[in-house]
Scaffold this motif. Structure first.
Motif, mmCIF file in Angstrom:
data_model
loop_
_atom_site.group_PDB
_atom_site.id
_atom_site.type_symbol
_atom_site.label_atom_id
_atom_site.label_comp_id
_atom_site.label_asym_id
_atom_site.label_seq_id
_atom_site.Cartn_x
_atom_site.Cartn_y
_atom_site.Cartn_z
ATOM 1 N N GLU A 8 35.532 27.060 33.886
ATOM 2 C CA GLU A 8 35.701 28.503 33.923
ATOM 3 C C GLU A 8 37.166 28.873 33.753
ATOM 4 O OE1 GLU A 8 33.968 30.178 37.418
ATOM 5 O OE2 GLU A 8 32.007 29.249 37.081
ATOM 6 N N THR A 10 39.870 32.615 32.914
ATOM 7 C CA THR A 10 39.994 34.063 32.779
ATOM 8 C C THR A 10 40.835 34.357 31.550
ATOM 9 O OG1 THR A 10 39.853 34.404 35.172
ATOM 10 C CG2 THR A 10 40.778 36.192 33.862
ATOM 11 N N ARG A 12 42.843 37.136 29.399
ATOM 12 C CA ARG A 12 43.458 38.459 29.471
ATOM 13 C C ARG A 12 43.402 39.134 28.106
ATOM 14 N NH1 ARG A 12 49.381 40.102 32.000
ATOM 15 N NH2 ARG A 12 49.348 42.278 31.313
ATOM 16 N N ARG A 18 40.519 41.778 31.974
ATOM 17 C CA ARG A 18 40.390 40.321 31.972
ATOM 18 C C ARG A 18 38.914 39.961 31.924
ATOM 19 N NH1 ARG A 18 44.948 41.583 34.549
ATOM 20 N NH2 ARG A 18 46.764 40.196 34.397
ATOM 21 N N TRP A 20 35.862 37.001 32.338
ATOM 22 C CA TRP A 20 35.424 35.694 32.850
ATOM 23 C C TRP A 20 34.776 34.934 31.705
ATOM 24 C CZ3 TRP A 20 30.519 33.512 32.899
ATOM 25 C CH2 TRP A 20 30.375 32.337 33.655
ATOM 26 N N TYR A 62 30.489 34.390 28.179
ATOM 27 C CA TYR A 62 31.480 35.179 28.908
ATOM 28 C C TYR A 62 30.854 36.489 29.383
ATOM 29 C CZ TYR A 62 31.960 37.943 24.580
ATOM 30 O OH TYR A 62 31.716 38.743 23.486
ATOM 31 N N ARG A 69 32.055 39.030 36.473
ATOM 32 C CA ARG A 69 33.364 38.901 37.092
ATOM 33 C C ARG A 69 34.494 39.444 36.226
ATOM 34 N NH1 ARG A 69 32.821 32.742 39.635
ATOM 35 N NH2 ARG A 69 31.010 33.209 40.952
ATOM 36 N N SER A 70 34.157 40.043 35.102
ATOM 37 C CA SER A 70 35.187 40.639 34.254
ATOM 38 C C SER A 70 35.619 41.988 34.824
ATOM 39 C CB SER A 70 34.680 40.806 32.819
ATOM 40 O OG SER A 70 34.509 39.532 32.206
#
Length: 298
Positions: A8, A10, A12, A18, A20, A62, A69-70
């Motif tokens: 995993e 992140t 940007r 951002r 995930w 993603y 989680r984005s």
């Protein structure tokens, strides 16, 4: 180095957003990017589906903006649907993937069409399903203008309630019922399977509250159906005959719009990735990818 377990990271996109991202499979294998539909986390791609593809490929999924989680940014920084296509390019850039086989479902298929037009050099191939052609219906068109069938009225009735506030259990029940309608009326629907899928998505997201930002996002710039005929990237359109969102002949219309696109039907398939369709879907995608790779090798 071989990386066979999920990794995993992140990504940007800009100062506000951002994403995930999860990569699974051998990092040196042929890459496959999965682009999910509207308002749906990347975990909407079932684990079995991802695992079976990852046996041969480096599979990347993603969370779109405002899912999973984005970053939840729409309220303060509104964006257009077309911006979600550039997010997919940002994911490829961040993972140093020059070109990938890209698979798009529903709105994800719309985004892949934009990638075919604007970033063809980043795609080895495209696979689309559950998607309308650019400029048609939910992809920037109107029901009156293209002569194609619209969304099942039962779904439209549910969508009128999407912004309602619900308790965790009410939300879970709502999502399962939504999947039941999306599944279509032919293949067996297992409510427990979809309930567990949504529990994983809620745990991953850290909330039971669904973001419907994509339903409010600007659809400008999607009326580009006339440009699809110029696409030369090897493209497969999967026909889902029981799809209540983009019912037949949407897949046929899309394949024709794309000129040289192939079309393959998965009998009984609707607009949901339940257990009965996963095997045929993986096999169909693998066959397309392998054919394209064989042609590339000459």
């Amino acid at each position: 180095m071989r990386t066979l377990f999920p990794v995993e990271t992140t990504v940007r996109v800009d100062e506000n957003c951002r994403l995930w991202v999860q990569s699974r499979g051998d990092e040196h294998a042929v890459p496959v990017l999965l682009v999910m539909g509207a308002n749906t986390s990347g975990l909407g791609w079932p684990e079995r589906f991802v695992d079976e593809l990852a046996e041969r490929y480096r599979v990347v999924r993603y969370d779109h903006r405002d899912t999973g989680r984005s970053s939840r940014v729409f309220d303060e920084h509104p964006y257009a649907i077309r911006d979600l296509a550039t997010d997919a390019v940002a994911v490829l850039d961040a993972l140093d993937i020059e070109r990938a086989h890209v698979v798009g479902m529903s709105m994800g298929g719309v985004l892949v069409q934009l990638l075919l037009l604007d970033h063809p050099h980043r795609l080895r191939s495209a696979t689309l399903f559950g998607s309308a052609a650019l400029g048609a219906q939910l992809a920037g068109g109107s029901e009156e203008g293209d002569g194609l069938p619209g969304v099942d009225p039962r779904l439209l009735a549910m969508w009128e309630r999407i912004f309602e506030q619900r308790s965790p259990e009410e939300e879970l029940a709502w999502r399962v019922e939504h999947w039941r309608l999306l599944n279509g009326d032919v293949l067996e629907f297992d409510p427990d399977w979809f309930r567990e899928l949504e529990r994983r998505i809620m745990a991953h997201s850290g909330t039971h509250r669904e973001s419907w930002a994509h339903a409010s996002a600007d659809t400008g710039g999607l009326d580009r159906g006339d440009e699809l005929i110029g696409v030369t990237t090897p493209t497969l359109v999967i026909e889902a005959p029981e799809d209540p969102v983009a019912p037949p002949p949407h897949a046929e219309y899309l394949a024709r719009a794309l000129g040289g696109a192939k079309r393959v039907e998965i009998p009984g398939m609707g607009h949901a990735l339940g257990e009965p369709v996963l095997g045929p879907l993986v096999s169909t995608i693998r066959r397309h990818v392998e054919e394209v790779e064989a042609e590339r090798r000459g």
